[in-house]
Design a protein around this motif. Structure first.
Motif, mmCIF file in Angstrom:
data_model
loop_
_atom_site.group_PDB
_atom_site.id
_atom_site.type_symbol
_atom_site.label_atom_id
_atom_site.label_comp_id
_atom_site.label_asym_id
_atom_site.label_seq_id
_atom_site.Cartn_x
_atom_site.Cartn_y
_atom_site.Cartn_z
ATOM 1 N N ALA A 206 0.828 -1.205 0.000
ATOM 2 C CA ALA A 206 0.000 0.000 0.000
ATOM 3 C C ALA A 206 0.864 1.258 0.000
ATOM 4 O O ALA A 206 0.569 2.223 -0.713
ATOM 5 N N VAL A 207 1.933 1.246 0.783
ATOM 6 C CA VAL A 207 2.829 2.408 0.825
ATOM 7 C C VAL A 207 3.482 2.615 -0.536
ATOM 8 O O VAL A 207 3.584 3.743 -1.031
ATOM 9 N N MET B 228 6.389 2.617 9.163
ATOM 10 C CA MET B 228 6.478 1.164 9.202
ATOM 11 C C MET B 228 6.795 0.663 10.612
ATOM 12 O O MET B 228 6.280 -0.373 11.042
ATOM 13 N N GLN B 229 7.626 1.405 11.340
ATOM 14 C CA GLN B 229 7.924 1.010 12.722
ATOM 15 C C GLN B 229 6.657 1.036 13.571
ATOM 16 O O GLN B 229 6.392 0.105 14.329
ATOM 17 N N ARG B 230 5.878 2.112 13.449
ATOM 18 C CA ARG B 230 4.625 2.200 14.212
ATOM 19 C C ARG B 230 3.660 1.096 13.795
ATOM 20 O O ARG B 230 2.996 0.486 14.637
ATOM 21 N N ALA B 231 3.586 0.834 12.500
ATOM 22 C CA ALA B 231 2.688 -0.214 12.018
ATOM 23 C C ALA B 231 3.107 -1.582 12.546
ATOM 24 O O ALA B 231 2.259 -2.385 12.952
ATOM 25 N N LEU B 232 4.403 -1.855 12.555
ATOM 26 C CA LEU B 232 4.881 -3.134 13.079
ATOM 27 C C LEU B 232 4.612 -3.270 14.572
ATOM 28 O O LEU B 232 4.254 -4.346 15.055
ATOM 29 N N GLN B 233 4.762 -2.185 15.320
ATOM 30 C CA GLN B 233 4.455 -2.229 16.749
ATOM 31 C C GLN B 233 2.976 -2.535 16.964
ATOM 32 O O GLN B 233 2.614 -3.344 17.821
ATOM 33 N N ASP B 234 2.110 -1.903 16.165
ATOM 34 C CA ASP B 234 0.678 -2.170 16.279
ATOM 35 C C ASP B 234 0.357 -3.617 15.924
ATOM 36 O O ASP B 234 -0.465 -4.264 16.577
ATOM 37 N N LEU B 235 1.018 -4.134 14.887
ATOM 38 C CA LEU B 235 0.790 -5.521 14.492
ATOM 39 C C LEU B 235 1.266 -6.493 15.571
ATOM 40 O O LEU B 235 0.621 -7.507 15.829
ATOM 41 N N LYS B 236 2.394 -6.177 16.204
ATOM 42 C CA LYS B 236 2.890 -7.043 17.282
ATOM 43 C C LYS B 236 1.902 -7.059 18.450
ATOM 44 O O LYS B 236 1.627 -8.115 19.026
ATOM 45 N N LYS B 237 1.371 -5.883 18.805
ATOM 46 C CA LYS B 237 0.383 -5.823 19.886
ATOM 47 C C LYS B 237 -0.855 -6.623 19.532
ATOM 48 O O LYS B 237 -1.394 -7.363 20.356
ATOM 49 N N THR B 238 -1.319 -6.486 18.286
ATOM 50 C CA THR B 238 -2.501 -7.219 17.850
ATOM 51 C C THR B 238 -2.249 -8.713 17.875
ATOM 52 O O THR B 238 -3.094 -9.485 18.336
ATOM 53 N N ALA B 239 -1.092 -9.139 17.395
ATOM 54 C CA ALA B 239 -0.758 -10.563 17.399
ATOM 55 C C ALA B 239 -0.691 -11.095 18.825
ATOM 56 O O ALA B 239 -1.188 -12.193 19.110
ATOM 57 N N PHE C 72 9.914 4.962 7.061
ATOM 58 C CA PHE C 72 10.500 4.082 8.066
ATOM 59 C C PHE C 72 9.778 4.238 9.406
ATOM 60 O O PHE C 72 9.441 3.249 10.066
ATOM 61 N N GLU C 73 9.520 5.476 9.816
ATOM 62 C CA GLU C 73 8.807 5.711 11.075
ATOM 63 C C GLU C 73 7.398 5.129 11.010
ATOM 64 O O GLU C 73 6.923 4.518 11.969
#
Length: 93
Positions: free
Chosen positions: A18-19, A53-64, A50-51
């Motif tokens: 998407a990005v 994607m970092q926030r998105a990955l943190q959100d995905l980790k929390k969701t997982a 990059f910032e």
């Protein structure tokens, strides 16, 4: 939970796609207008991406993690119900 790992990987790939599509659309829009913005005045796209994607990955980790915790709770409940259904109620006391 291997399936949640696959979901996280798929979500990251979709987010990256998407990005990239947004970047390509923005580049096409700039070319259509015919104006050129000097590189010195443009924001660092790589840094912002990059910032993001970092926030998105943190959100995905929390969701997982939340999905794993919920799944574990549901499995424990199901096991408890199965155990209670197999045993007579007077033997549990």
């Amino acid at each position: 939970m291997a399936s949640s790992g696959y979901c996280v990987q798929a979500a990251v790939l979709m987010l990256m796609l998407a990005v990239q599509l947004l970047c390509l659309g923005a580049a096409d829009a700039d070319q259509e207008t015919g104006t050129v913005i000097p590189a010195e005045s443009r924001p660092c796209v790589d840094c912002h991406a990059f910032e993001f994607m970092q926030r998105a990955l943190q959100d995905l980790k929390k969701t997982a993690f939340n999905l794993d915790a919920r799944t574990e709770t549901l499995v424990l409940r199901a096991e408890r119900r199965a155990l209670c259904d197999c045993m007579p109620t007077n033997s549990l006391r």
